[in-house]
Motif scaffolding. Sequence first.
Motif, PDB file in Angstrom:
ATOM      1  N   SER A  36       1.229  -1.702  -0.198  1.00 21.66           N
ATOM      2  CA  SER A  36      -0.046   0.169   0.292  1.00 21.66           C
ATOM      3  C   SER A  36       1.324   1.712  -0.022  1.00 21.66           C
ATOM      4  O   SER A  36       0.204   2.044  -0.510  1.00 21.66           O
ATOM      5  CB  SER A  36      -1.335   0.089   1.415  1.00 21.66           C
ATOM      6  N   ALA A  37       2.177   1.249   0.449  1.00 22.86           N
ATOM      7  CA  ALA A  37       3.115   1.949   0.366  1.00 22.86           C
ATOM      8  C   ALA A  37       3.361   2.317  -1.479  1.00 22.86           C
ATOM      9  O   ALA A  37       4.693   2.394  -1.399  1.00 22.86           O
ATOM     10  CB  ALA A  37       4.669   2.250   0.928  1.00 22.86           C
ATOM     11  N   ILE A  38       2.552   3.024  -2.138  1.00 23.58           N
ATOM     12  CA  ILE A  38       2.624   2.663  -3.473  1.00 23.58           C
ATOM     13  C   ILE A  38       3.305   4.335  -3.687  1.00 23.58           C
ATOM     14  O   ILE A  38       3.081   5.308  -3.463  1.00 23.58           O
ATOM     15  CB  ILE A  38       1.355   3.256  -4.514  1.00 23.58           C
ATOM     16  N   GLY A  39       4.582   4.094  -4.755  1.00 19.95           N
ATOM     17  CA  GLY A  39       5.259   5.701  -4.536  1.00 19.95           C
ATOM     18  C   GLY A  39       4.772   6.585  -6.146  1.00 19.95           C
ATOM     19  O   GLY A  39       4.274   5.650  -6.948  1.00 19.95           O
ATOM     20  N   GLU A  40       5.459   7.337  -6.051  1.00 22.90           N
ATOM     21  CA  GLU A  40       4.969   8.506  -7.264  1.00 22.90           C
ATOM     22  C   GLU A  40       5.298   7.511  -9.111  1.00 22.90           C
ATOM     23  O   GLU A  40       4.969   7.924  -9.482  1.00 22.90           O
ATOM     24  CB  GLU A  40       5.757  10.010  -7.112  1.00 22.90           C
ATOM     25  N   ASP A  41       6.639   7.235  -8.803  1.00 23.42           N
ATOM     26  CA  ASP A  41       7.698   6.131 -10.121  1.00 23.42           C
ATOM     27  C   ASP A  41       6.411   5.135  -9.442  1.00 23.42           C
ATOM     28  O   ASP A  41       5.973   5.179 -11.715  1.00 23.42           O
ATOM     29  CB  ASP A  41       8.918   5.567  -9.546  1.00 23.42           C
ATOM     30  N   VAL A  42       5.950   4.658  -9.304  1.00 26.33           N
ATOM     31  CA  VAL A  42       5.171   3.272  -9.726  1.00 26.33           C
ATOM     32  C   VAL A  42       4.063   3.999 -10.427  1.00 26.33           C
ATOM     33  O   VAL A  42       3.528   3.460 -11.124  1.00 26.33           O
ATOM     34  CB  VAL A  42       5.321   2.304  -8.311  1.00 26.33           C
ATOM     35  N   LEU A  43       2.842   4.911 -10.112  1.00 28.67           N
ATOM     36  CA  LEU A  43       1.812   5.390  -9.920  1.00 28.67           C
ATOM     37  C   LEU A  43       2.172   5.732 -11.283  1.00 28.67           C
ATOM     38  O   LEU A  43       1.562   5.918 -12.403  1.00 28.67           O
ATOM     39  CB  LEU A  43       1.246   6.765  -9.520  1.00 28.67           C
ATOM     40  N   ARG A  44       3.727   6.767 -11.980  1.00 24.06           N
ATOM     41  CA  ARG A  44       3.959   7.114 -13.008  1.00 24.06           C
ATOM     42  C   ARG A  44       3.903   6.111 -14.596  1.00 24.06           C
ATOM     43  O   ARG A  44       3.557   5.909 -15.346  1.00 24.06           O
ATOM     44  CB  ARG A  44       5.147   8.318 -13.282  1.00 24.06           C
ATOM     45  N   ARG A  45       4.445   4.937 -13.463  1.00 18.82           N
ATOM     46  CA  ARG A  45       4.740   3.887 -14.744  1.00 18.82           C
ATOM     47  C   ARG A  45       3.512   2.765 -14.912  1.00 18.82           C
ATOM     48  O   ARG A  45       2.830   2.088 -16.344  1.00 18.82           O
ATOM     49  CB  ARG A  45       5.531   2.467 -13.370  1.00 18.82           C
ATOM     50  N   ILE A  46       2.683   2.740 -14.191  1.00 22.92           N
ATOM     51  CA  ILE A  46       1.123   2.686 -14.332  1.00 22.92           C
ATOM     52  C   ILE A  46       0.384   3.363 -14.729  1.00 22.92           C
ATOM     53  O   ILE A  46      -0.501   3.041 -15.973  1.00 22.92           O
ATOM     54  CB  ILE A  46       1.040   2.715 -12.932  1.00 22.92           C
ATOM     55  N   ALA A  47       0.744   4.700 -15.054  1.00 17.34           N
ATOM     56  CA  ALA A  47       0.204   5.580 -15.988  1.00 17.34           C
ATOM     57  C   ALA A  47       0.128   5.115 -17.494  1.00 17.34           C
ATOM     58  O   ALA A  47      -0.451   5.850 -18.414  1.00 17.34           O
ATOM     59  CB  ALA A  47      -0.595   6.965 -15.307  1.00 17.34           C
ATOM     60  N   LEU A  48       1.438   5.530 -17.286  1.00 15.54           N
ATOM     61  CA  LEU A  48       2.447   5.054 -18.479  1.00 15.54           C
ATOM     62  C   LEU A  48       1.486   3.745 -19.214  1.00 15.54           C
ATOM     63  O   LEU A  48       1.125   3.741 -20.862  1.00 15.54           O
ATOM     64  CB  LEU A  48       3.851   4.820 -19.163  1.00 15.54           C
ATOM     65  N   ALA A  49       1.980   2.784 -18.622  1.00 18.22           N
ATOM     66  CA  ALA A  49       1.257   1.528 -18.977  1.00 18.22           C
ATOM     67  C   ALA A  49      -0.436   1.845 -19.756  1.00 18.22           C
ATOM     68  O   ALA A  49      -0.780   1.090 -21.138  1.00 18.22           O
ATOM     69  CB  ALA A  49       1.855   0.161 -17.826  1.00 18.22           C
ATOM     70  N   ASN A  50      -1.163   2.680 -18.863  1.00 19.49           N
ATOM     71  CA  ASN A  50      -2.550   2.364 -19.369  1.00 19.49           C
ATOM     72  C   ASN A  50      -2.723   3.155 -20.015  1.00 19.49           C
ATOM     73  O   ASN A  50      -3.801   2.876 -21.243  1.00 19.49           O
ATOM     74  CB  ASN A  50      -3.241   3.167 -17.889  1.00 19.49           C
ATOM     75  N   GLU A  51      -1.652   4.094 -20.449  1.00 16.28           N
ATOM     76  CA  GLU A  51      -1.826   4.916 -22.155  1.00 16.28           C
ATOM     77  C   GLU A  51      -1.288   4.107 -23.464  1.00 16.28           C
ATOM     78  O   GLU A  51      -2.214   3.837 -23.669  1.00 16.28           O
ATOM     79  CB  GLU A  51      -1.080   5.949 -21.754  1.00 16.28           C
ATOM     80  N   ARG A  52      -0.651   3.325 -22.948  1.00 20.74           N
ATOM     81  CA  ARG A  52       0.396   2.148 -23.844  1.00 20.74           C
ATOM     82  C   ARG A  52      -0.317   1.380 -24.263  1.00 20.74           C
ATOM     83  O   ARG A  52      -0.658   0.623 -25.373  1.00 20.74           O
ATOM     84  CB  ARG A  52       1.942   2.766 -23.290  1.00 20.74           C
ATOM     85  N   ARG A  53      -0.667   0.328 -23.010  1.00 16.24           N
ATOM     86  CA  ARG A  53      -1.316  -1.298 -23.260  1.00 16.24           C
ATOM     87  C   ARG A  53      -2.249  -1.396 -22.670  1.00 16.24           C
ATOM     88  O   ARG A  53      -3.788  -2.008 -22.620  1.00 16.24           O
ATOM     89  CB  ARG A  53      -0.255  -1.516 -22.883  1.00 16.24           C
ATOM     90  N   GLY A  54      -2.522  -0.347 -21.785  1.00 14.08           N
ATOM     91  CA  GLY A  54      -3.988  -0.088 -20.865  1.00 14.08           C
ATOM     92  C   GLY A  54      -3.591  -1.734 -19.544  1.00 14.08           C
ATOM     93  O   GLY A  54      -2.458  -2.104 -19.456  1.00 14.08           O
ATOM     94  N   ILE A  55      -4.296  -1.042 -18.122  1.00 17.94           N
ATOM     95  CA  ILE A  55      -3.790  -1.626 -17.981  1.00 17.94           C
ATOM     96  C   ILE A  55      -4.985  -2.346 -17.041  1.00 17.94           C
ATOM     97  O   ILE A  55      -6.202  -2.461 -17.140  1.00 17.94           O
ATOM     98  CB  ILE A  55      -3.457  -0.759 -15.772  1.00 17.94           C
ATOM     99  N   ILE A  56      -4.737  -3.852 -16.046  1.00 19.90           N
ATOM    100  CA  ILE A  56      -5.939  -5.034 -14.954  1.00 19.90           C
ATOM    101  C   ILE A  56      -5.703  -4.296 -13.459  1.00 19.90           C
ATOM    102  O   ILE A  56      -3.902  -4.638 -12.900  1.00 19.90           O
ATOM    103  CB  ILE A  56      -5.594  -6.522 -15.674  1.00 19.90           C
ATOM    104  N   ILE A  57      -6.028  -4.441 -12.467  1.00 24.69           N
ATOM    105  CA  ILE A  57      -6.160  -4.104 -11.197  1.00 24.69           C
ATOM    106  C   ILE A  57      -6.682  -5.537 -10.869  1.00 24.69           C
ATOM    107  O   ILE A  57      -7.409  -5.801 -11.173  1.00 24.69           O
ATOM    108  CB  ILE A  57      -6.736  -3.082 -10.723  1.00 24.69           C
ATOM    109  N   PHE A  58      -5.506  -5.880 -10.554  1.00 25.01           N
ATOM    110  CA  PHE A  58      -5.717  -7.577  -9.743  1.00 25.01           C
ATOM    111  C   PHE A  58      -5.032  -7.403  -7.942  1.00 25.01           C
ATOM    112  O   PHE A  58      -4.400  -7.778  -8.042  1.00 25.01           O
ATOM    113  CB  PHE A  58      -5.149  -7.836 -10.897  1.00 25.01           C
ATOM    114  N   THR A  59      -5.692  -6.672  -7.115  1.00 26.20           N
ATOM    115  CA  THR A  59      -5.452  -6.929  -6.193  1.00 26.20           C
ATOM    116  C   THR A  59      -5.733  -7.609  -5.225  1.00 26.20           C
ATOM    117  O   THR A  59      -6.424  -8.468  -5.309  1.00 26.20           O
ATOM    118  CB  THR A  59      -5.478  -5.615  -5.164  1.00 26.20           C
TER     119      THR A  59
END
Length: 185
Positions: free
Chosen positions: A31-54
């Motif tokens: 749960s300690a999601i850093g800004e770097d990880v959130l930026r990678r997730i946002a980029l992945a969502n723009e380029r390929r899409g993401i599936i959240i599976f928590t």
Amino acid sequence: MIKEIIVVEGKSDTVAIKRAVEADTIETNGSAIGEDVLRRIALANERRGIIIFTDPDHAGERIRKIVARHAPGCKHAFLPQEKALYKGDIGIENASPEAIRTALSELRTESVDEAGEVSFEDLMEAGLIVHPDASNRRLIIGKLLGIGYANGKQFFKRCTSFQITKTEFIAAYRKMEEQLEGEIR
């Protein structure tokens, strides 16, 4: 190979996903999601899409909300708690490859405009809110709709953001009632 990148909580989840399907993952490191990880997730969502599976627990829900805020229009996979349980520990890493594949085959896409047809009154009439057994009823119907368990307010939000139609809701409600009737007998 799954096109989207699957967002999971940790390394053990990645190992479990890779046992079940061929896919790339991004780990939030809990749960300690850093800004770097959130930026990678946002980029992945723009380029390929993401599936959240928590994980299907409180911490997993918190992570899901944080990631979804940073990735509008993302997809969600939900695993019932009993499919993720091992010796009192709840987590994606405990799920069988078959349970993971099933969850990934029943994806829900979050609507950016949050338009939906199920009203708060529908939830009240179905006994999902302000009912002595509301929590259990939401657990059952959440599984049937493929949106997981949530408290009343969050359940309504999921119905709205995943655009659950009245037809889907009524069908799931009827199945839930049948299931509850079977338990009483």
